[in-house]
Enzyme design. Structure first.
Site, PDB file in Angstrom:
ATOM      1  N   PRO A  94       0.823  -1.221   0.000  1.00 58.17           N
ATOM      2  CA  PRO A  94       0.000   0.000   0.000  1.00 58.17           C
ATOM      3  C   PRO A  94       0.855   1.269   0.000  1.00 58.17           C
ATOM      4  CG  PRO A  94      -0.865  -1.588   1.572  1.00 58.17           C
ATOM      5  CD  PRO A  94       0.474  -2.098   1.147  1.00 58.17           C
ATOM      6  N   TYR A  95       1.956   1.226   0.706  1.00 57.68           N
ATOM      7  CA  TYR A  95       2.844   2.392   0.756  1.00 57.68           C
ATOM      8  C   TYR A  95       3.462   2.643  -0.625  1.00 57.68           C
ATOM      9  CZ  TYR A  95       6.587   5.510   2.332  1.00 57.68           C
ATOM     10  OH  TYR A  95       7.434   6.582   2.490  1.00 57.68           O
TER      11      TYR A  95
END
Length: 466
Positions: free
Chosen positions: A369-370
């Protein structure tokens, strides 16, 4: 003395008594229009600080070869005074000043040193102090100040209504340099820029002695009703106080362990903060609005809020992790840029810098997600740069490498092997310091990068080129 009026020069002559020790004569007038107590019976202790400043200038120019056009950069100014020895007599107070010059040296075109003085008034020890300083040429000073000094002098903020004279410990409203602020223990620096003493000659920023006076007045206001005569001030100057931006003066009482001694810590700063959740559009609008209200416009913005995600298999990650990271890292940049662009369109241009990551360019070891969120930041940056270039708004991004920041210090502390492992990935074999990232952001914000937009600048110690 860097004074245009003879009446404001307190020194009358000097002689050398040792290699770097001088005996200087001086005189304080009986009724100085500024450096006199409210009741008119005593010299102002802060006059000792001004005398110390003048002593340094005299010796630099007369004995150590510093050209008259050089600019003095004052780093610290400390003094103590005995109020009982500052009483005004029936004639001007004769001064005898012992000055010791330590580490007075040239390094290239820069001269610096430490000055220690003892001031005797009519034969009695009255004050002592120390100053550290540098002297630089006008050309170096212009490079140090850049456009900030020029612009600051062109558009100073209007003077606000000052606090009552009794609160500031002054007799005349024109001598008060503080205006009310939004809470107790805080004031706005707002002197009269035409004051014949404080602004006796042209400046492109608030002089150090104005800040010393602001500290004294703020301390007086903090100790209201308790009686206050300053017997000492320790001052450190970290940056220029510009004319065109609010300078806040904050105080806090410092315990001394002695009921007879009161100490106040005074901090001056030209920045303010707004607590906001960037994932909420209304918070971003409120934060930008506060900046516009304080400074009348928005010229630059650095979108730095971020949330990390620990590495792990994508199919095992909770949706909550994805939502939280994307809300802060992507929606936060979206919200902030929309508010910033609106403000910059009204003022005719500006510069926005978004903090992405090396994870915005390649798949690093960070959580998926990052990585996705930081790729999105670069996409938003390029899209905004293209759309708003005709409006004189530049938009760029930073691809920062591993940085010793709050986001990862706790994670590194859990396993001592993590930091050296990350450092090995960079050519420089270390983590970045936050100040190094700030310097890169500042360059992209400033006019020195005026032909740069839509660009992602890697600040990663060579990690991606390794």
């Amino acid at each position: 003395m860097h004074r245009s009026s003879v009446a404001e020069v307190f020194l009358t002559g000097y002689k050398r008594i040792d290699d770097n020790v001088f005996l200087i004569g001086g005189q304080w007038p009986r009724a100085h229009t500024f450096f006199t107590s409210v009741d008119g019976t005593s010299h102002d202790p802060v006059q000792a600080a001004e005398t110390l400043r003048q002593t340094g200038l005299l010796l630099c120019h007369s004995e150590y070869g510093v050209p008259l056009k050089h600019k003095m950069l004052l780093w610290t100014l400390d003094f103590t005074a005995d109020p009982s020895q500052l009483r005004i007599g029936t004639s001007p107070t004769e001064l005898e000043i012992l000055a010791t010059c330590r580490d007075f040296v040239w390094k290239g075109n820069k001269f610096s040193g430490v000055l220690e003085v003892t001031i005797r008034c009519d034969g009695r020890d009255a004050a002592s102090g120390t100053a550290t300083f540098s002297c630089v040429s006008s050309a170096v000073y212009r490079r140090l100040r850049g456009e900030a000094g020029f612009e600051s002098a062109l558009r100073p903020l209007p003077r606000r209504t000052p606090v009552p004279t009794a609160e500031a410990g002054r007799l005349l409203a024109a001598d008060v340099v503080l205006a009310p602020a939004d809470r107790p223990g805080r004031w706005l620096l707002s002197p009269d820029l035409g004051h014949p003493i404080l602004f006796e000659h042209a400046n492109d920023h608030h002089p150090g002695m104005v800040l010393v006076e602001a500290a004294r007045q703020a301390a007086h206001a903090t100790l209201a009703g308790a009686g206050f005569t300053p017997t000492g001030i320790d001052t450190a100057f970290r940056s220029y106080a510009e004319f065109d931006a609010p300078c806040w003066i904050d105080t806090e009482l410092v315990p001394t362990g002695d009921p007879a001694v009161r100490r106040v810590r005074v901090t001056g700063h030209q920045a303010q903060y707004v607590v906001a959740d960037v994932s909420r559009a209304q918070d971003a609008v409120r934060a930008v609005g506060a900046a516009v209200e304080a400074y009348d416009r928005l010229d630059v913005a650095f979108n730095n809020a971020g949330l990390g995600a620990l590495p792990g298999p994508m199919h095992l990650l909770d949706d909550k992790v994805y939502d939280e990271v994307m809300d802060v890292n992507v929606r936060g940049v979206w919200n902030c840029m929309r508010a910033e662009l609106t403000a910059m369109l009204e003022s005719g241009g500006g510069s926005i810098v978004n903090n992405s990551s090396t994870a915005g360019l390649v798949a690093t070891s960070a959580g998926s997600p990052y990585i996705a969120s930081k790729h999105a930041v670069i996409g938003l940056t390029k899209a905004a740069a293209k759309e708003y270039a005709p409006h004189h708004i530049r938009v760029n991004a930073l691809a920062t490498g591993a940085t010793r920041s709050e986001m990862i210090t706790g994670w590194m502390a859990e396993d001592p092997a993590r930091e050296p492992a990350m450092a090995q990935k960079a050519m420089l074999k270390r983590l970045a310091e936050t100040e190094e990232i700030a310097e890169a952001a500042l360059w992209l914000c400033a006019d020195r990068s005026s032909y740069v937009t839509g660009t992602t600048l890697s600040v990663d110690g060579g990690r991606l080129a390794h």
